[in-house]
Write a protein that holds these residues in place. Structure first.
Motif, mmCIF file in Angstrom:
data_model
loop_
_atom_site.group_PDB
_atom_site.id
_atom_site.type_symbol
_atom_site.label_atom_id
_atom_site.label_comp_id
_atom_site.label_asym_id
_atom_site.label_seq_id
_atom_site.Cartn_x
_atom_site.Cartn_y
_atom_site.Cartn_z
ATOM 1 N N ARG A 439 0.880 -1.041 0.264
ATOM 2 C CA ARG A 439 0.246 0.551 -0.179
ATOM 3 C C ARG A 439 0.714 1.294 -0.149
ATOM 4 O O ARG A 439 -0.110 2.584 -0.679
ATOM 5 N N ARG A 440 2.281 1.450 0.210
ATOM 6 C CA ARG A 440 3.313 2.528 0.349
ATOM 7 C C ARG A 440 3.355 2.800 -0.982
ATOM 8 O O ARG A 440 3.424 3.497 -1.061
ATOM 9 N N TYR A 441 4.070 1.517 -1.461
ATOM 10 C CA TYR A 441 4.414 1.849 -2.312
ATOM 11 C C TYR A 441 4.023 1.744 -4.239
ATOM 12 O O TYR A 441 4.265 1.467 -5.031
ATOM 13 N N VAL A 442 2.526 1.111 -3.852
ATOM 14 C CA VAL A 442 1.484 1.243 -5.521
ATOM 15 C C VAL A 442 0.848 1.708 -5.171
ATOM 16 O O VAL A 442 -0.462 1.727 -4.102
ATOM 17 N N ALA A 443 0.237 2.816 -6.008
ATOM 18 C CA ALA A 443 -1.297 3.424 -5.970
ATOM 19 C C ALA A 443 -1.898 2.961 -6.549
ATOM 20 O O ALA A 443 -1.534 2.962 -8.340
ATOM 21 N N ILE A 444 -3.213 1.806 -6.652
ATOM 22 C CA ILE A 444 -3.663 1.596 -7.639
ATOM 23 C C ILE A 444 -4.281 2.803 -8.788
ATOM 24 O O ILE A 444 -4.911 3.205 -8.176
ATOM 25 N N GLY A 445 -4.249 1.832 -10.138
ATOM 26 C CA GLY A 445 -4.257 2.354 -11.241
ATOM 27 C C GLY A 445 -3.869 3.270 -11.887
ATOM 28 O O GLY A 445 -3.207 3.590 -12.584
ATOM 29 N N THR A 446 -2.288 3.971 -10.865
ATOM 30 C CA THR A 446 -1.224 5.111 -11.054
ATOM 31 C C THR A 446 0.369 4.371 -11.235
ATOM 32 O O THR A 446 0.874 5.037 -12.225
ATOM 33 N N THR A 447 0.501 3.155 -10.388
ATOM 34 C CA THR A 447 1.463 2.450 -10.470
ATOM 35 C C THR A 447 1.807 1.770 -10.499
ATOM 36 O O THR A 447 1.077 0.510 -10.214
ATOM 37 N N ASN A 448 2.519 0.879 -11.428
ATOM 38 C CA ASN A 448 2.849 -0.302 -11.589
ATOM 39 C C ASN A 448 3.328 -0.973 -10.407
ATOM 40 O O ASN A 448 4.370 -1.067 -9.555
ATOM 41 N N PRO A 449 2.355 -2.451 -10.320
ATOM 42 C CA PRO A 449 2.183 -2.687 -8.858
ATOM 43 C C PRO A 449 3.542 -3.992 -9.365
ATOM 44 O O PRO A 449 4.501 -4.600 -8.439
ATOM 45 N N TRP A 450 3.948 -4.778 -10.141
ATOM 46 C CA TRP A 450 4.345 -5.614 -10.316
ATOM 47 C C TRP A 450 6.244 -5.581 -9.501
ATOM 48 O O TRP A 450 7.269 -6.181 -8.693
ATOM 49 N N PRO A 451 6.865 -4.490 -10.225
ATOM 50 C CA PRO A 451 8.611 -4.329 -8.866
ATOM 51 C C PRO A 451 7.432 -3.950 -7.711
ATOM 52 O O PRO A 451 8.695 -5.472 -7.072
ATOM 53 N N THR A 452 7.296 -4.270 -6.715
ATOM 54 C CA THR A 452 6.858 -4.207 -5.605
ATOM 55 C C THR A 452 6.301 -5.904 -5.326
ATOM 56 O O THR A 452 7.026 -6.398 -4.495
ATOM 57 N N MET A 453 5.286 -6.597 -6.145
ATOM 58 C CA MET A 453 5.532 -7.900 -6.317
ATOM 59 C C MET A 453 6.181 -8.512 -6.247
ATOM 60 O O MET A 453 6.438 -9.893 -5.234
ATOM 61 N N SER A 454 6.877 -8.573 -7.240
ATOM 62 C CA SER A 454 9.163 -8.976 -7.180
ATOM 63 C C SER A 454 9.442 -9.059 -6.170
ATOM 64 O O SER A 454 9.707 -10.550 -5.403
ATOM 65 N N MET A 500 15.584 2.290 -4.922
ATOM 66 C CA MET A 500 14.452 1.733 -7.019
ATOM 67 C C MET A 500 13.602 1.934 -7.028
ATOM 68 O O MET A 500 13.231 2.587 -7.692
ATOM 69 N N VAL A 501 12.545 1.983 -5.484
ATOM 70 C CA VAL A 501 11.463 1.799 -6.056
ATOM 71 C C VAL A 501 10.605 2.775 -5.112
ATOM 72 O O VAL A 501 10.653 3.109 -3.968
ATOM 73 N N PRO A 502 10.522 4.382 -5.651
ATOM 74 C CA PRO A 502 9.599 5.180 -4.786
ATOM 75 C C PRO A 502 8.336 5.360 -3.695
ATOM 76 O O PRO A 502 7.433 3.970 -4.803
ATOM 77 N N GLN A 503 8.599 5.211 -2.601
ATOM 78 C CA GLN A 503 6.843 5.282 -2.035
ATOM 79 C C GLN A 503 5.875 5.957 -2.993
ATOM 80 O O GLN A 503 5.942 7.200 -3.690
ATOM 81 N N ALA A 504 4.429 5.584 -3.288
ATOM 82 C CA ALA A 504 4.131 6.322 -4.003
ATOM 83 C C ALA A 504 2.503 7.377 -3.015
ATOM 84 O O ALA A 504 2.230 7.599 -3.493
ATOM 85 N N ARG A 505 2.673 6.569 -1.466
ATOM 86 C CA ARG A 505 1.855 7.650 -0.939
ATOM 87 C C ARG A 505 2.863 7.767 0.606
ATOM 88 O O ARG A 505 3.297 6.495 1.057
ATOM 89 N N LYS A 506 2.287 9.151 1.571
ATOM 90 C CA LYS A 506 2.454 8.262 2.605
ATOM 91 C C LYS A 506 1.534 8.359 3.785
ATOM 92 O O LYS A 506 0.440 9.117 2.873
ATOM 93 N N PRO A 507 1.713 8.076 4.709
ATOM 94 C CA PRO A 507 0.379 8.295 5.507
ATOM 95 C C PRO A 507 0.166 9.481 6.201
ATOM 96 O O PRO A 507 0.994 10.016 6.942
ATOM 97 N N GLN A 508 -1.042 10.092 6.490
ATOM 98 C CA GLN A 508 -1.295 11.188 6.819
ATOM 99 C C GLN A 508 -1.422 11.513 8.444
ATOM 100 O O GLN A 508 -1.344 12.404 8.440
ATOM 101 N N PHE A 509 -1.858 10.575 9.270
ATOM 102 C CA PHE A 509 -1.520 10.705 10.553
ATOM 103 C C PHE A 509 -0.682 9.597 10.713
ATOM 104 O O PHE A 509 0.588 10.204 11.812
ATOM 105 N N TRP A 510 -0.242 8.538 10.585
ATOM 106 C CA TRP A 510 0.527 7.901 11.746
ATOM 107 C C TRP A 510 1.364 6.418 10.467
ATOM 108 O O TRP A 510 0.227 5.457 10.231
ATOM 109 N N GLY A 511 2.637 6.719 10.648
ATOM 110 C CA GLY A 511 3.006 4.911 9.242
ATOM 111 C C GLY A 511 4.637 4.588 10.314
ATOM 112 O O GLY A 511 4.550 4.910 11.276
#
Length: 594
Positions: A439-454, A500-511
């Motif tokens: 969830r941190r590294y993949v934004a569904i619909g905008t991020t390629n999920p395969w690097p994270t899944m691999s 190699m893989v940037p985070q797609a989202r940052k938690p708004q409150f606590w991470g």
């Protein structure tokens, strides 16, 4: 929101898959295409907190604070397991260093708790791991893990309730055999009728149906009494014990001496054995929907309870190790054997009874909320999702699972007390750690999920290889080299992914801090602990998983497809309620409160 006429039109265009036998047979013929559509379908935080939550009719009341969660976490973890696991871990594996085993296991639990906390703060709903997996890996993965977890809860609660009869008998000096009725024509293992266990389960079911607030108050009272008992055990052990027992066995010719009699491997084996005593904080995450201030209360409640329990366990282990040499500690009943004397045994029986009651309350609260949110998703009948408008509790799910648990506890001997929630919960912990990275590294619909899944697949495979080498390869230079190689590969994979893989989202409150290191360490440790479980645990997991898959294929995917094609089951509920309408602004207001 669609109008009532639109909903009726949708229903007419897409009749229910279960409206008739012919409709169901037609639905079955479309199973492959529906599986392809629904199995990987993901929800969103917004849907989980608004549209799906509205399917319960009424909201659960936000009445819990951080101290309620701490008490629930302590009550859920400090059950009967510690009275069994400590003896086995000390006598067979770690010796006096079992103190470090508990500390290591507590660290493992804290890492998993961090992963749960990030999800629970960002998405404070009652679904716990089911909701977390549904918004990351999709409907099928969430249902498979959630259904296994609910079944493990039910079976372990049934076993623990029967254990209450035994400890209560010890406390008042009456054998539990006198309270159980033997039915001669039933097979062994199913012929001991335990009415006390049934009464305890049904009483707790009534309490949790009546009010979450009152359930928490009862748990706080029982937990306070249980902690007082634990303090008694600790003080007695340190008072009556001797420091030499930390380094000298009773029979030094037969057993090795020192604080680490079996070395580092013994400490880690001990950690695997005692980790099950920490399982229970998982249920606390299911209370997130009833917490007043999730951002503040959930991190304190989850992490604080794990930290407090770790300190209590280490002190209990130290008091027992000080009281007796490790080779004289009873592997099955360490505290009862260490404190010899009828009155002390009765005190231990009372304390263990309190621990069982608190663990039952917390586990039954958790299992009901899991079932409620699974019902909201439509993969089981939405009847389970109903929240009673007066009590603001999931009455249907609580009552159904309570009666189911009582029925099993009535006549079935279940030897699952040691592994309280067993393989199902460890598997869920593993999945949640993967999910928080995804969830941190993949934004569904905008991020390629395969690097994270691999990366997740590669890291898991390396962890499995490390575990198999640790378990199967004989001790020696070859084993040390193979383990070192696996560790280097795992660290290399992690470093490459991080840069190699940037985070797609940052938690708004606590991470989770130090992403992705802490979740990866949690993944590794959960795989390692899964490797320490016995064969029957895997057989039980495979059996329940197969049943869950069959249920999903023949019912869940079609019910979920119907709900989606009709626009939402919300339309059906609206016909019974005057209005259920949640604006996006309400979601924003909720976040501002959080």
């Amino acid at each position: 929101m669609a109008s009532g006429s639109d909903a009726s039109a949708a229903s007419a265009a897409s009749p229910s898959s279960f409206s008739s036998l012919s409709a169901y047979l037609r639905a079955l013929s479309h199973t492959p295409s529906r599986l392809a559509t629904r199995a990987v379908s993901v929800s969103t935080s917004y849907d989980e907190m608004t549209r799906l939550r509205a399917r319960s009719g009424s909201d659960m009341r936000r009445t819990l604070r951080w101290y309620d969660l701490v008490a629930l976490g302590i009550g859920g973890m400090v059950g009967a397991g510690v009275f069994v696991t400590t003896g086995r871990a000390t006598h067979l594996y770690a010796g006096p260093a079992v103190i470090l085993s508990y500390a290591i296991a507590g660290l493992c639990a804290l890492l998993s708790a961090f992963c749960y906390t990030e999800f629970a703060v960002d998405m404070p709903v009652a679904g716990g791991a089911f909701s977390y997996l549904r918004v990351t890996f999709g409907e099928f993965a969430a249902f498979l893990t959630g259904s296994n977890l609910v079944m493990d809860y039910v079976l372990s609660n049934a076993a623990v309730s029967r254990g209450f009869t035994s400890y209560l008998g010890t406390a008042i000096g009456i054998s539990s055999a006198k309270w159980r009725l033997t039915v001669p024509y039933l097979p062994n293992g199913f012929n001991q009728i335990d009415l006390v266990a049934v009464a305890v389960v049904l009483l707790i079911t009534l309490i949790i149906c009546y009010s979450t607030r009152e359930s928490s108050v009862v748990n706080i009272i029982l937990t306070a009494l249980h902690i007082a008992f634990i303090a008694f055990v600790i003080v007695m052990g340190f008072w009556r014990g001797s420091w030499k027992n930390f380094t000298e066995p009773n029979d030094p010719e037969k057993y090795p001496s020192g604080f680490f009699p079996h070395g580092a491997s013994g400490v880690f084996l001990g950690a695997s054995a005692v980790y099950m005593s920490y399982i229970g904080y998982d249920a606390v995450s299911t209370m997130a929907e009833e917490v007043k201030d999730p951002v503040k209360d959930i991190p304190i409640g989850v992490s604080g309870s794990v930290a407090i329990v770790t300190v209590l366990y280490c002190l209990m282990a130290a008091s027992m190790s000080k009281l007796l040499p490790y080779d004289l500690i009873d592997a099955e009943a360490p505290f009862s054997a260490a404190f010899r004397g009828k009155w002390v045994s009765r005190v231990i029986g009372v304390g263990a009874s309190f621990g069982i009651l608190t663990s039952l309350i917390v586990a039954m609260l958790g299992q009901a909320r899991y079932m409620c949110v699974i019902g909201r998703s439509g993969v089981v009948p939405t009847w389970f999702a109903r929240v009673h408008p007066k009590t603001n509790t999931p009455v249907n799910a609580s009552a159904f699972l309570g009666i189911f648990t009582a029925a099993i506890a009535l006549f079935t001997e279940l030897d699952v007390l040691l592994n309280l929630v067993s393989i199902g919960t460890l598997f869920v912990f593993y999945m949640v750690a993967n999910a928080v990275i995804y969830r941190r590294y993949v934004a569904i619909g905008t991020t390629n999920p395969w690097p994270t899944m691999s990366f997740l697949c590669s890291f898991s495979m390396t962890s499995i290889m490390f575990t198999l080498i640790w378990k199967l390869v004989p001790t020696g230079n070859a084993k040390a080299g193979l383990l070192s190689g696996c560790a280097v590969i795992a660290l290399g994979i992690l470093q490459v992914f991080q840069y190699m893989v940037p985070q797609a989202r940052k938690p708004q409150f606590w991470g989770v801090p130090l992403m992705p290191w802490i979740p990866c360490l949690s993944i590794f440790l959960n795989v390692f602990l899964l490797g320490s479980l016995d064969g029957p645990s895997y057989l039980r997991f495979a059996f329940f998983s197969a049943l869950a898959v069959l249920f999903y294929v023949f019912y869940s995917v079609h019910a979920s497809f119907d709900a989606h094609s009709h626009g939402s089951l919300l339309h059906k509920i609206t016909s019974h309620l005057e209005i259920i309408h949640v604006e996006p602004m309400e979601f924003q207001d909720l976040n501002s409160k959080v």
